[in-house]
Design a protein around this motif. Structure first.
Motif, mmCIF file in Angstrom:
data_model
loop_
_atom_site.group_PDB
_atom_site.id
_atom_site.type_symbol
_atom_site.label_atom_id
_atom_site.label_comp_id
_atom_site.label_asym_id
_atom_site.label_seq_id
_atom_site.Cartn_x
_atom_site.Cartn_y
_atom_site.Cartn_z
ATOM 1 N N LEU A 1 -9.565 7.934 -1.576
ATOM 2 C CA LEU A 1 -9.068 8.017 -0.253
ATOM 3 C C LEU A 1 -8.201 9.215 0.411
ATOM 4 N N ASP A 2 -8.752 9.113 1.993
ATOM 5 C CA ASP A 2 -8.669 10.233 2.240
ATOM 6 C C ASP A 2 -7.737 9.724 3.987
ATOM 7 N N GLY A 3 -6.601 9.355 4.109
ATOM 8 C CA GLY A 3 -5.704 8.469 4.933
ATOM 9 C C GLY A 3 -6.210 8.863 6.397
ATOM 10 N N THR A 4 -6.405 10.565 6.353
ATOM 11 C CA THR A 4 -6.697 10.474 7.738
ATOM 12 C C THR A 4 -7.562 10.166 7.923
ATOM 13 N N SER A 5 -8.609 9.778 7.805
ATOM 14 C CA SER A 5 -9.901 8.656 7.998
ATOM 15 C C SER A 5 -9.456 7.345 8.477
ATOM 16 N N PRO A 6 -10.519 6.702 9.028
ATOM 17 C CA PRO A 6 -10.640 5.180 9.088
ATOM 18 C C PRO A 6 -10.296 4.452 7.208
ATOM 19 N N LEU A 7 -8.870 3.284 7.166
ATOM 20 C CA LEU A 7 -8.903 3.090 5.823
ATOM 21 C C LEU A 7 -9.821 2.133 5.962
ATOM 22 N N PRO A 8 -10.524 2.099 4.372
ATOM 23 C CA PRO A 8 -11.494 1.101 4.044
ATOM 24 C C PRO A 8 -11.356 -0.553 3.985
ATOM 25 N N VAL B 1 -0.120 -3.863 -5.820
ATOM 26 C CA VAL B 1 0.265 -3.196 -4.926
ATOM 27 C C VAL B 1 -0.617 -2.141 -5.349
ATOM 28 N N VAL B 2 -1.747 -1.344 -4.326
ATOM 29 C CA VAL B 2 -2.418 -0.188 -3.987
ATOM 30 C C VAL B 2 -2.320 0.978 -3.541
ATOM 31 N N ALA B 3 -2.184 1.759 -4.392
ATOM 32 C CA ALA B 3 -2.121 3.576 -4.340
ATOM 33 C C ALA B 3 -3.457 4.278 -4.017
ATOM 34 N N GLY B 4 -3.251 4.974 -2.783
ATOM 35 C CA GLY B 4 -4.336 5.820 -2.995
ATOM 36 C C GLY B 4 -3.755 7.542 -2.643
ATOM 37 N N ASP B 5 -4.756 8.389 -2.966
ATOM 38 C CA ASP B 5 -4.292 9.970 -2.686
ATOM 39 C C ASP B 5 -6.054 10.380 -2.372
ATOM 40 N N VAL B 6 -5.423 11.389 -1.586
ATOM 41 C CA VAL B 6 -6.954 12.269 -1.758
ATOM 42 C C VAL B 6 -7.288 13.170 -2.544
ATOM 43 N N HIS B 7 -6.656 13.070 -3.727
ATOM 44 C CA HIS B 7 -6.970 14.420 -4.383
ATOM 45 C C HIS B 7 -7.271 13.245 -6.190
ATOM 46 N N ALA B 8 -8.549 13.107 -6.497
ATOM 47 C CA ALA B 8 -9.548 12.959 -7.662
ATOM 48 C C ALA B 8 -8.128 13.480 -9.254
ATOM 49 N N ILE C 1 4.162 -1.478 3.592
ATOM 50 C CA ILE C 1 3.096 0.129 3.623
ATOM 51 C C ILE C 1 4.116 0.912 3.725
ATOM 52 N N LEU C 2 3.756 2.232 2.953
ATOM 53 C CA LEU C 2 4.500 3.165 2.553
ATOM 54 C C LEU C 2 3.684 4.794 2.971
ATOM 55 N N VAL C 3 4.068 5.182 3.441
ATOM 56 C CA VAL C 3 2.938 6.591 3.979
ATOM 57 C C VAL C 3 4.439 7.695 4.198
ATOM 58 N N ASP C 4 4.184 8.137 2.651
ATOM 59 C CA ASP C 4 5.634 9.306 2.428
ATOM 60 C C ASP C 4 3.890 10.433 2.020
ATOM 61 N N ALA C 5 4.304 10.858 3.617
ATOM 62 C CA ALA C 5 3.038 11.925 4.282
ATOM 63 C C ALA C 5 3.420 13.111 3.271
ATOM 64 N N PRO C 6 2.463 14.481 2.556
ATOM 65 C CA PRO C 6 1.887 15.444 2.973
ATOM 66 C C PRO C 6 2.499 15.962 3.890
ATOM 67 N N CYS C 7 3.797 17.429 3.249
ATOM 68 C CA CYS C 7 4.569 18.071 4.127
ATOM 69 C C CYS C 7 4.922 19.532 4.062
ATOM 70 N N LEU D 1 0.899 -0.585 -0.364
ATOM 71 C CA LEU D 1 -0.286 -0.168 0.180
ATOM 72 C C LEU D 1 0.869 1.463 0.264
ATOM 73 N N ASP D 2 0.606 2.420 -1.367
ATOM 74 C CA ASP D 2 0.759 3.349 -1.416
ATOM 75 C C ASP D 2 0.289 4.082 -0.353
ATOM 76 N N LEU D 3 0.205 4.887 0.786
ATOM 77 C CA LEU D 3 -1.006 5.541 0.985
ATOM 78 C C LEU D 3 -1.028 6.949 0.220
ATOM 79 N N CYS D 4 0.423 7.466 0.376
ATOM 80 C CA CYS D 4 0.229 8.981 -0.443
ATOM 81 C C CYS D 4 1.085 9.525 -1.661
ATOM 82 N N ALA D 5 0.144 8.257 -2.493
ATOM 83 C CA ALA D 5 1.227 8.120 -3.664
ATOM 84 C C ALA D 5 1.607 9.187 -4.933
ATOM 85 N N ALA D 6 0.746 9.668 -5.097
ATOM 86 C CA ALA D 6 0.695 10.791 -6.204
ATOM 87 C C ALA D 6 2.013 11.750 -5.495
#
Length: 454
Positions: A312-319, A282-289, A327-333, A259-264
């Protein structure tokens, strides 16, 4: 008098950066890589230098403009201020540009922006601009952080906290690195094509050299790799070397669930997908479509079209019902490790922003740990230098948790490093991965590897 294409494009991009809070790098990439525009390489190079150089030195330029005009830059119309900055930047930093061109074309830019009444002001300020060292113009009573802030064009609050944390020598090295154009690095994604890739880059006069740290990295001294066949075919990607190292910390194995939680924008995702192979998921998520849509095209070009991209919004419980081996959490910073590449950040970021970023990063990491498989590994990373976004997030999430422990990534990244380079260059005795622009010649990254003990 006509204004050159490079100056017109630079001025228009700078206007959007200021007025729309757009990012210069994205605007430059879109404009200079537009096939319909057919922009010459020399025009593209000057445009890039004008935009990014001006943004890096903005505070010093504004100090000189205020001194010459007797006004706060906030009192000047934006169109006028940008013309003054652009002209002054050329006069002070681009010695190959004739002074007459820098002055006259800045005056024409003001007229083009329908601010003809300010043309005389722009002409007078630029023709009488001081050419000597800025240090001789500073008040003797100026505090140390403010002095460094003007001389090296950073905000006082950044300098104050870096001096307290890193000391004077490392802070000065960081400030100087932030004002140099960063190395242009590429990752070779198809090692079997290395010789073919190098031939094309050399033919296009991009002067490829081995990366400083990674076996699979190249650094380029000129040109635009995005126009090459190697880039279009997905044999290379444009990516800072420190950013390339981060996915290797996860030590992804073939067939694993990742899982790449904040992938873009997807550069790290592509490396994870290659390591997982066709048998992996591999699942890649990002809050921005819209960023995911762009990333889907990038992944397809890089040969990683099988990645499942979800909004997906990783700051909410994951689905997810299933758990992930890696898991990679390359967090927006805040991006304070990328100020050479993204200089506008230093003028937008506020100290109080770090508290909000910390809260979101804390939630991202805590939620990601909830879907980590027993014995699995997670990497939390940022391109920030700030403790609030790094150590304080990790320490806060792991406090009183015995089911997860930090582990070293030394063995994971060592096989990917060039001969003679040891992973201890980046990983301290505490297991934390860290790069600094002034020390490593890369963006500033922070990362911690965590392992589930369940």
């Amino acid at each position: 008098m006509d204004v050159s294409l490079a100056r017109r494009i630079a001025y228009d991009i700078l206007l959007r950066v200021e007025a729309e809070q757009a990012y210069a790098g994205e605007l430059l990439y879109a404009r200079l890589n537009d096939p319909a525009a057919r922009i010459k390489s020399e025009d593209a190079a000057l445009t890039t230098e004008l935009v990014l150089g001006l943004l890096r030195w903005q505070r010093q330029l504004d100090f000189l403009i205020e001194r010459q005009t007797g006004r706060s830059v906030g009192q000047l119309d934006l169109e006028v201020l940008l013309a003054l900055r652009l002209g002054l930047y050329q006069l002070r930093f681009l010695t190959r540009v004739p002074s007459s061109a820098a002055v006259n074309e800045s005056v024409e830019l003001v007229k083009r922006a329908r601010k003809r009444s300010a043309a005389a002001l722009v002409n007078a300020v630029l023709r009488h601009a001081p050419s000597g060292p800025v240090e001789t113009l500073l008040p003797a009573t100026l505090p140390a952080a403010a002095r460094l802030g003007i001389l090296h064009s950073h905000t006082d609050w950044m300098i104050e906290r870096w001096l307290a944390r890193f000391g004077e020598a490392q802070t000065l090295a960081l400030l100087e690195a932030n004002n140099r154009p960063p190395r242009l690095a590429c990752a070779i994604l198809d090692e079997s094509r290395r010789e073919q890739i190098l031939r094309e880059l050399e033919q296009k006069r991009m002067q490829p050299e081995p990366g400083r740290w990674l076996k699979s990295a190249l650094t380029l001294r000129g040109g635009n790799p995005a126009i090459t066949e190697a880039f279009r075919r997905g044999w290379i990607s444009i990516q800072d070397e420190a950013s390339q190292i981060v996915p290797h910390l996860l030590d992804v194995r073939p067939g694993q669930r990742v899982l790449d939680l904040c992938a873009a924008p997807g550069g790290k995702t592509a490396l994870l997908a290659r390591a997982a192979g066709e048998a992996g998921r591999v699942v890649a998520g990002d809050v921005h479509a819209h960023r995911l849509r762009a990333m889907t095209a990038t992944l397809k070009r890089l040969g990683a079209g099988g990645v499942q991209c979800i909004v997906l919004d990783g700051t909410s419980p994951l689905p997810f019902l299933a758990v992930f081996d890696r898991i990679l959490v390359d967090a927006p910073c805040s991006g304070t490790g990328t100020l050479a590449r993204n200089p506008e950040i230093r003028w937008r970021l506020k100290l109080e922003d770090l508290d909000d970023l910390h809260r979101r990063q804390f939630a991202l990491l805590a939620n990601a740990l909830g879907v980590l498989a027993p014995g699995g590994k997670l990497v939390y990373s940022t391109c920030s230098l700030e403790a609030e976004e790094n150590e304080q997030v990790v320490d806060g999430v792991l406090h009183n948790r015995e089911d997860v422990r930090p582990v070293s990534g030394l063995q994971a990244i060592q096989p990917h490093l060039r001969e003679g380079v040891h992973a201890a260059e980046f990983i301290g005795q505490n297991g934390v991965f860290r790069t600094m622009p002034g020390q490593h010649g890369t963006d500033g990254f922070f990362a911690v590897v965590m392992e589930s003990r369940r």
